[in-house]
Design a protein around this motif. Structure first.
Motif, PDB file in Angstrom:
ATOM      1  N   THR A  38      -5.250 -12.717  50.444  1.00 51.22           N
ATOM      2  CA  THR A  38      -4.636 -14.036  50.312  1.00 51.22           C
ATOM      3  C   THR A  38      -3.530 -14.149  51.349  1.00 51.22           C
ATOM      4  O   THR A  38      -2.783 -13.193  51.563  1.00 51.22           O
ATOM      5  CB  THR A  38      -4.037 -14.209  48.899  1.00 51.22           C
ATOM      6  OG1 THR A  38      -5.084 -14.061  47.940  1.00 51.22           O
ATOM      7  CG2 THR A  38      -3.385 -15.562  48.733  1.00 51.22           C
ATOM      8  N   THR A  39      -3.415 -15.308  51.967  1.00 56.73           N
ATOM      9  CA  THR A  39      -2.338 -15.562  52.916  1.00 56.73           C
ATOM     10  C   THR A  39      -1.544 -16.768  52.448  1.00 56.73           C
ATOM     11  O   THR A  39      -2.111 -17.795  52.093  1.00 56.73           O
ATOM     12  CB  THR A  39      -2.887 -15.805  54.338  1.00 56.73           C
ATOM     13  OG1 THR A  39      -3.583 -14.634  54.773  1.00 56.73           O
ATOM     14  CG2 THR A  39      -1.768 -16.109  55.321  1.00 56.73           C
ATOM     15  N   VAL A  40      -0.225 -16.595  52.441  1.00 55.65           N
ATOM     16  CA  VAL A  40       0.711 -17.633  52.019  1.00 55.65           C
ATOM     17  C   VAL A  40       1.674 -17.888  53.174  1.00 55.65           C
ATOM     18  O   VAL A  40       2.148 -16.945  53.799  1.00 55.65           O
ATOM     19  CB  VAL A  40       1.485 -17.164  50.760  1.00 55.65           C
ATOM     20  CG1 VAL A  40       2.591 -18.123  50.408  1.00 55.65           C
ATOM     21  CG2 VAL A  40       0.538 -16.962  49.584  1.00 55.65           C
ATOM     22  N   LYS A  41       1.955 -19.145  53.427  1.00 56.75           N
ATOM     23  CA  LYS A  41       2.903 -19.509  54.490  1.00 56.75           C
ATOM     24  C   LYS A  41       4.287 -19.694  53.889  1.00 56.75           C
ATOM     25  O   LYS A  41       4.435 -20.165  52.777  1.00 56.75           O
ATOM     26  CB  LYS A  41       2.451 -20.786  55.186  1.00 56.75           C
ATOM     27  CG  LYS A  41       3.253 -21.120  56.420  1.00 56.75           C
ATOM     28  CD  LYS A  41       2.396 -21.814  57.444  1.00 56.75           C
ATOM     29  CE  LYS A  41       3.154 -22.151  58.704  1.00 56.75           C
ATOM     30  NZ  LYS A  41       3.599 -21.010  59.460  1.00 56.75           N
ATOM     31  N   GLY A  42       5.309 -19.287  54.650  1.00 55.86           N
ATOM     32  CA  GLY A  42       6.691 -19.454  54.231  1.00 55.86           C
ATOM     33  C   GLY A  42       7.559 -19.839  55.407  1.00 55.86           C
ATOM     34  O   GLY A  42       7.070 -20.051  56.518  1.00 55.86           O
TER      35      GLY A  42
END
Length: 136
Positions: free
Chosen positions: A3-7
């Motif tokens: 999973t990739t999450v942007k911040g």
């Protein structure tokens, strides 16, 4: 499957990719009296990470808490070689941000999902500070 999450990259733009093992809590961390700068161990009685060592981890916590003296203790922990590889917050506050600035500790906050619930202690994590992404 990952999973990739942007911040939001608060500190560390241009630091490239940092990888490591996650150390995660859903509770704020107090660096003033809650962390031993000589070992990197969490020393706050009753904290879910009590006794855990943050050295060389990807430290994931919602936010910091406590007095402005905590900024210096973050810096001391980093300068003593006992800090994490980087920090990930849901919402960084001034004490943690200033400590990370002083110690040049890469930091991301405002992820698009609650990473304190999605990432677990021991998970491998890759943080791309050029693109502001967290992959786990």
């Amino acid at each position: 499957m990952s999973t990739t999450v942007k911040g939001r990259v608060v500190i560390g733009k241009g630091s490239g990719v940092i990888t490591g093992t996650a150390l995660v809590t859903t509770e704020p961390i107090c660096f003033l009296g809650g962390v031993d700068v000589h070992t990197g161990n969490i020393t706050e009685q009753g904290h879910p990470l009590y006794g855990a060592c943050m050295k060389d981890t990807i430290l994931v916590f919602p936010t910091g808490k406590g007095s402005t003296g905590g900024s210096y203790l973050i810096y001391d922990t980093i300068m003593n070689g006992n800090g994490p590889r980087c920090m990930l917050n849901l919402a960084v506050e001034q004490v943690t941000a200033i400590g990370c600035i002083m110690g040049e500790m890469p930091l991301i906050d405002q992820p698009e999902a609650d990473i304190t619930q999605l990432i677990h202690t021991g998970d491998p994590v890759s943080v791309d500070f050029d693109n502001g992404t967290i992959t786990f």
